[in-house]
Design a protein around this motif. Sequence first.
Motif, PDB file in Angstrom:
ATOM      1  N   LYS A  11       0.858  -1.194   0.000  1.00 12.12           N
ATOM      2  CA  LYS A  11       0.000   0.000   0.000  1.00 12.12           C
ATOM      3  C   LYS A  11       0.887   1.235   0.000  1.00 12.12           C
ATOM      4  CE  LYS A  11      -3.572   2.076   2.990  1.00 12.12           C
ATOM      5  NZ  LYS A  11      -4.273   1.842   4.293  1.00 12.12           N
ATOM      6  N   ILE A  12       0.658   2.110  -0.975  1.00 10.15           N
ATOM      7  CA  ILE A  12       1.448   3.333  -1.075  1.00 10.15           C
ATOM      8  C   ILE A  12       0.606   4.525  -0.605  1.00 10.15           C
ATOM      9  CG2 ILE A  12       2.566   4.948  -2.686  1.00 10.15           C
ATOM     10  CD1 ILE A  12       4.145   2.374  -2.463  1.00 10.15           C
ATOM     11  N   LEU A  13       1.138   5.276   0.336  1.00 10.51           N
ATOM     12  CA  LEU A  13       0.528   6.555   0.725  1.00 10.51           C
ATOM     13  C   LEU A  13       1.474   7.628   0.218  1.00 10.51           C
ATOM     14  CD1 LEU A  13      -0.481   5.740   4.418  1.00 10.51           C
ATOM     15  CD2 LEU A  13      -1.879   5.599   2.365  1.00 10.51           C
ATOM     16  N   PHE A  14       1.036   8.362  -0.796  1.00 11.90           N
ATOM     17  CA  PHE A  14       1.943   9.278  -1.484  1.00 11.90           C
ATOM     18  C   PHE A  14       1.501  10.720  -1.293  1.00 11.90           C
ATOM     19  CE2 PHE A  14       3.833  11.682  -4.864  1.00 11.90           C
ATOM     20  CZ  PHE A  14       4.998  11.011  -5.233  1.00 11.90           C
ATOM     21  N   GLY A  15       2.454  11.567  -0.946  1.00 12.40           N
ATOM     22  CA  GLY A  15       2.164  12.999  -0.984  1.00 12.40           C
ATOM     23  C   GLY A  15       2.524  13.749   0.284  1.00 12.40           C
ATOM     24  N   ARG A  16       2.275  15.020   0.199  1.00 12.58           N
ATOM     25  CA  ARG A  16       2.538  15.922   1.323  1.00 12.58           C
ATOM     26  C   ARG A  16       1.722  15.517   2.550  1.00 12.58           C
ATOM     27  NH1 ARG A  16       1.774  20.062  -2.614  1.00 12.58           N
ATOM     28  NH2 ARG A  16       3.648  21.339  -2.921  1.00 12.58           N
ATOM     29  N   THR A  18       1.855  13.019   4.625  1.00 15.13           N
ATOM     30  CA  THR A  18       1.454  11.624   4.853  1.00 15.13           C
ATOM     31  C   THR A  18       2.234  10.936   5.976  1.00 15.13           C
ATOM     32  OG1 THR A  18       2.911  11.053   3.005  1.00 15.13           O
ATOM     33  CG2 THR A  18       0.559  11.162   2.530  1.00 15.13           C
ATOM     34  N   ARG A 231      15.376  19.194 -12.992  1.00 17.24           N
ATOM     35  CA  ARG A 231      14.538  20.190 -12.318  1.00 17.24           C
ATOM     36  C   ARG A 231      14.916  20.316 -10.843  1.00 17.24           C
ATOM     37  NH1 ARG A 231       8.084  20.892 -13.390  1.00 17.24           N
ATOM     38  NH2 ARG A 231       7.685  22.017 -11.463  1.00 17.24           N
ATOM     39  N   GLN A 240       7.228  19.314  -7.343  1.00 14.96           N
ATOM     40  CA  GLN A 240       6.808  18.479  -8.475  1.00 14.96           C
ATOM     41  C   GLN A 240       7.950  17.612  -9.001  1.00 14.96           C
ATOM     42  OE1 GLN A 240       3.867  17.859  -9.161  1.00 14.96           O
ATOM     43  NE2 GLN A 240       2.723  19.565  -8.304  1.00 14.96           N
ATOM     44  N   GLY A 241       9.133  18.201  -9.059  1.00  8.80           N
ATOM     45  CA  GLY A 241      10.281  17.415  -9.507  1.00  8.80           C
ATOM     46  C   GLY A 241      10.595  16.278  -8.543  1.00  8.80           C
ATOM     47  N   ALA A 243       8.500  14.878  -6.532  1.00  5.62           N
ATOM     48  CA  ALA A 243       7.392  13.908  -6.587  1.00  5.62           C
ATOM     49  C   ALA A 243       7.544  12.988  -7.797  1.00  5.62           C
ATOM     50  CB  ALA A 243       6.058  14.640  -6.632  1.00  5.62           C
ATOM     51  N   ASP A 244       7.835  13.570  -8.951  1.00 10.81           N
ATOM     52  CA  ASP A 244       7.997  12.756 -10.161  1.00 10.81           C
ATOM     53  C   ASP A 244       9.163  11.778 -10.014  1.00 10.81           C
ATOM     54  OD1 ASP A 244       5.894  14.100 -11.348  1.00 10.81           O
ATOM     55  OD2 ASP A 244       7.175  15.549 -12.366  1.00 10.81           O
ATOM     56  N   TRP A 247       8.157   8.893  -7.537  1.00 10.65           N
ATOM     57  CA  TRP A 247       7.200   7.897  -8.035  1.00 10.65           C
ATOM     58  C   TRP A 247       7.808   7.092  -9.186  1.00 10.65           C
ATOM     59  CZ3 TRP A 247       4.074   4.656  -6.483  1.00 10.65           C
ATOM     60  CH2 TRP A 247       2.949   4.205  -7.175  1.00 10.65           C
ATOM     61  N   CYS A 248       8.600   7.754 -10.028  1.00 17.88           N
ATOM     62  CA  CYS A 248       9.287   7.027 -11.109  1.00 17.88           C
ATOM     63  C   CYS A 248      10.238   5.979 -10.548  1.00 17.88           C
ATOM     64  CB  CYS A 248      10.084   7.977 -11.996  1.00 17.88           C
ATOM     65  SG  CYS A 248       9.105   8.911 -13.165  1.00 17.88           S
ATOM     66  N   LEU A 251       8.197   3.058  -9.426  1.00 16.97           N
ATOM     67  CA  LEU A 251       7.653   2.284 -10.550  1.00 16.97           C
ATOM     68  C   LEU A 251       8.753   1.539 -11.317  1.00 16.97           C
ATOM     69  CD1 LEU A 251       5.046   4.843 -11.946  1.00 16.97           C
ATOM     70  CD2 LEU A 251       4.580   2.771 -10.629  1.00 16.97           C
TER      71      LEU A 251
ATOM     72  N   MET B   1       1.934  16.500  -9.186  1.00 13.02           N
ATOM     73  CA  MET B   1       1.251  15.281  -8.783  1.00 13.02           C
ATOM     74  C   MET B   1       0.451  15.534  -7.503  1.00 13.02           C
ATOM     75  SD  MET B   1       2.799  11.374  -8.443  1.00 13.02           S
ATOM     76  CE  MET B   1       4.331  11.904  -9.207  1.00 13.02           C
ATOM     77  N   GLN B   2      -0.721  14.929  -7.426  1.00 18.91           N
ATOM     78  CA  GLN B   2      -1.572  15.080  -6.254  1.00 18.91           C
ATOM     79  C   GLN B   2      -1.332  13.903  -5.298  1.00 18.91           C
ATOM     80  OE1 GLN B   2      -3.728  17.917  -6.239  1.00 18.91           O
ATOM     81  NE2 GLN B   2      -2.385  18.287  -7.980  1.00 18.91           N
ATOM     82  N   ASN B   3      -1.685  14.100  -4.030  1.00 14.65           N
ATOM     83  CA  ASN B   3      -1.599  12.995  -3.063  1.00 14.65           C
ATOM     84  C   ASN B   3      -2.465  11.820  -3.520  1.00 14.65           C
ATOM     85  OD1 ASN B   3      -0.105  14.793  -1.525  1.00 14.65           O
ATOM     86  ND2 ASN B   3      -1.255  14.409   0.353  1.00 14.65           N
ATOM     87  N   PHE B   4      -2.028  10.636  -3.205  1.00 17.24           N
ATOM     88  CA  PHE B   4      -2.859   9.469  -3.517  1.00 17.24           C
ATOM     89  C   PHE B   4      -2.545   8.291  -2.605  1.00 17.24           C
ATOM     90  CE2 PHE B   4       0.912   8.876  -6.237  1.00 17.24           C
ATOM     91  CZ  PHE B   4       1.219   7.546  -6.038  1.00 17.24           C
ATOM     92  N   VAL B   5      -3.498   7.349  -2.585  1.00 17.41           N
ATOM     93  CA  VAL B   5      -3.299   6.045  -1.965  1.00 17.41           C
ATOM     94  C   VAL B   5      -3.398   5.027  -3.085  1.00 17.41           C
ATOM     95  CG1 VAL B   5      -4.184   4.350  -0.315  1.00 17.41           C
ATOM     96  CG2 VAL B   5      -4.354   6.806   0.197  1.00 17.41           C
ATOM     97  N   PHE B   6      -2.435   4.140  -3.185  1.00 20.77           N
ATOM     98  CA  PHE B   6      -2.503   3.088  -4.203  1.00 20.77           C
ATOM     99  C   PHE B   6      -2.239   1.744  -3.553  1.00 20.77           C
ATOM    100  CE2 PHE B   6      -0.605   0.124  -7.205  1.00 20.77           C
ATOM    101  CZ  PHE B   6      -1.535   0.141  -8.227  1.00 20.77           C
ATOM    102  N   GLN B   7      -3.136   0.825  -3.781  1.00 21.52           N
ATOM    103  CA  GLN B   7      -2.904  -0.568  -3.377  1.00 21.52           C
ATOM    104  C   GLN B   7      -3.750  -1.452  -4.271  1.00 21.52           C
ATOM    105  OE1 GLN B   7      -4.062  -1.894   0.630  1.00 21.52           O
ATOM    106  NE2 GLN B   7      -2.314  -3.296   0.620  1.00 21.52           N
ATOM    107  N   HIS B 210       0.548  19.214 -14.303  1.00 17.93           N
ATOM    108  CA  HIS B 210       1.901  18.634 -14.312  1.00 17.93           C
ATOM    109  C   HIS B 210       1.823  17.152 -13.950  1.00 17.93           C
ATOM    110  CE1 HIS B 210       6.280  18.523 -13.927  1.00 17.93           C
ATOM    111  NE2 HIS B 210       6.047  17.697 -12.931  1.00 17.93           N
ATOM    112  N   PRO B 212       3.687  14.347 -15.836  1.00 16.70           N
ATOM    113  CA  PRO B 212       4.491  13.717 -16.885  1.00 16.70           C
ATOM    114  C   PRO B 212       4.612  12.202 -16.769  1.00 16.70           C
ATOM    115  CG  PRO B 212       5.906  14.887 -15.341  1.00 16.70           C
ATOM    116  CD  PRO B 212       4.487  15.272 -15.012  1.00 16.70           C
ATOM    117  N   VAL B 213       4.704  11.686 -15.540  1.00 19.49           N
ATOM    118  CA  VAL B 213       4.816  10.230 -15.374  1.00 19.49           C
ATOM    119  C   VAL B 213       3.582   9.552 -15.943  1.00 19.49           C
ATOM    120  CG1 VAL B 213       5.329   8.370 -13.754  1.00 19.49           C
ATOM    121  CG2 VAL B 213       5.850  10.732 -13.097  1.00 19.49           C
TER     122      VAL B 213
END
Lengths: 387, 387
Positions: A11-16, A18, A231, A240-241, A243-244, A247-248, A251, B1-7, B210, B212-213
């Motif tokens: 489970k990924i919790l992504f972002g500011r 968290t 960036r 944003q840089g 974050a990209d 996540w890259c 992945l 990129m916006q915050n998210f939960v992924f599972q 924004h 790009p990914v």
Amino acid sequence: MQNFVFQNPTKILFGRGTIPEIGPETALFGKTALLVYGRSSIKKNGIYDQAVASLTDAGIQIVEHGNVRTNPVLSHVREGILLAKEHKVDVVVAIGGGSVLDSAKAICAGAMVEHDVWLFFKGKKSVKTALPMLSILTLAASGSEMNSAMVVTNEETEQKFGFANKLLYPKTSILDPEATFSVPADYTAFGAVDAIAHILEFYFTTEDPHTPVHDRFMEGLIITIMESCERVLKDLSDYQGRADLMWCATLALNGLTGAGLGKVGFPMHLIEHSLSGIYDVPHGAGLSVVIPGWMRHASQERPVKFAQFAQRIFKIAGEDTATMAAEGISRLEAWFQSVNSPTDLGALDIPEADIPKIAENCLALAKVWRMREYTKEKIESILKLCC
Amino acid sequence: MQNFVFQNPTKILFGRGTIPEIGPETALFGKTALLVYGRSSIKKNGIYDQAVASLTDAGIQIVEHGNVRTNPVLSHVREGILLAKEHKVDVVVAIGGGSVLDSAKAICAGAMVEHDVWLFFKGKKSVKTALPMLSILTLAASGSEMNSAMVVTNEETEQKFGFANKLLYPKTSILDPEATFSVPADYTAFGAVDAIAHILEFYFTTEDPHTPVHDRFMEGLIITIMESCERVLKDLSDYQGRADLMWCATLALNGLTGAGLGKVGFPMHLIEHSLSGIYDVPHGAGLSVVIPGWMRHASQERPVKFAQFAQRIFKIAGEDTATMAAEGISRLEAWFQSVNSPTDLGALDIPEADIPKIAENCLALAKVWRMREYTKEKIESILKLCC
């Protein structure tokens, strides 16, 4: 496409914002947590305090295991296993980059057995059960936050070995790009190189000539990693840089890029592990030295895929695949240089005369990873292209 | 990129010869299975026999629930729920395309409650527990094999509604591209259109400028879907084309394309659901009618993203974003026509005079999906662009 099995339960919790989720997420798995982390950085930037507050609020007892170092070492993992057993911890929480997360995974496996944890790395034992592990990521690089793999160095034997087991996927990983703002420029670039290397291993070692889904996914990731790294190097706090890039990097090694490629190898990592295993250089720095040399060697055998790489990543047009391949490799090498990641052994203060010793070191891991085509002669000839 | 939960916990078994895995996989979840499937095709092509043999060998008792139709209906789901309760099944196994898988998911949720299953679709009740569900996929289209969503038509009210719940991810999905060899050309194309539509919904409705990914991942999928669909239409038994189409359709809607895009909508599906809900047209055929009209409407507001689409998918160069956007939409429309998927309401035998009725039908789902900006007037003006 080749047959494959894919399942990734993390489970990924992504972002500011968290990081404070770590307490409630950990509480799902137990009451006592081993907290694994590195040296001073998370105490300076406030992440340690945020995490400890959240864990404490959630009623978690914390057992501390700090001081994981870059290129994490077996002795420290063994100490963590002893601590986990002594305090009967239910769960392991890792805060850091790949070194910390990998150490935590090894502790999760080692805490459940009586034999030495190194036997897993040598392929002599397989993991049957493991403690649950959660992470807060602080470096975009290894992908360890969403995969089941880990790499640890046995400092006695100078062997840097890795293995993977499906029981060792993190249960939850928290990816807050702001947690990487304090990563300095050099390690930001090394992280980007590491993520690119993970993709290149799959991209160039698959023997399947028809992989359009995978190729386009990987090419998109490589381009975005390069763009976002550039960036971030202009402004280390570019959200944003960061974050990209984060996540890259996740992945790049969460199983998706390789699912369907059939048998692949990790030859660039194989050789780099000897550089960081013997000389303790940063993993990403070692990779940017090995990658161009390995690519020059491998492109002789299969120039078509290298020409596709040149065309799709660097918009290099042409008719002759060998020429295009060579230009693509040079452009990637130049990009490594542009982000100040080294591209020859000399820049790492490793003398060319050490090549036989490095190649010898590689052979042990090549055996464990079943890459027997990487003979001493072949490794030496690749390393000569890295000078 | 916006915050998210992924599972996404679904286990994918992909490739030739994987259908006989259904027995051992199902046995992990119980002893009695409701077997949900469609009409005659799986009995003709041998998939039914293979699956039943594997389930029986694994000691599974089978309760049959066949005859799921395209655009699956609520009454048949309700019958499945009664069967599941009567036989106290432990697990549901679906063999088919999106219609079958979606029906099976609804049965998994409905079998655990005393109230009517339609309340989940209306958003009046939420799923708290569900039977485990496994699938063997026979059509590359919906993505249902690796997501938690389902769509069912209430034939009494002519409402085609959908919802999602994390308890409804398939435990295991078996994706054997050979199982799609018998899908005829028209439904192969409709499936490709559906998968493209899923991507376009995310691509064009995110308000984050924004991404790009995500953009590159989605663009790669769209190009590969078009290429592989063309390849399959030349030879319905082209394994590589079928495999690429199948995996792309899964990746198009497994949560990854949207993770980080923030709030997105499904406006093209919103409108198409009224077409297939009222007129029972194939979902993909309805989508290829709605997509160009919706894109022409939406591109007025945000031409930049549409120009990027034109440039990256169809290599359309230019300076003026509106012109590039328009050309990209026309090229996509022409591609739909090239694979014999209809691009105007007339081709579906839907009279333009029905537009007010269709728009009225849309409003109920727009309310449930909280897309209140889709007023009757707006929907009508989009539908007029679909004539």
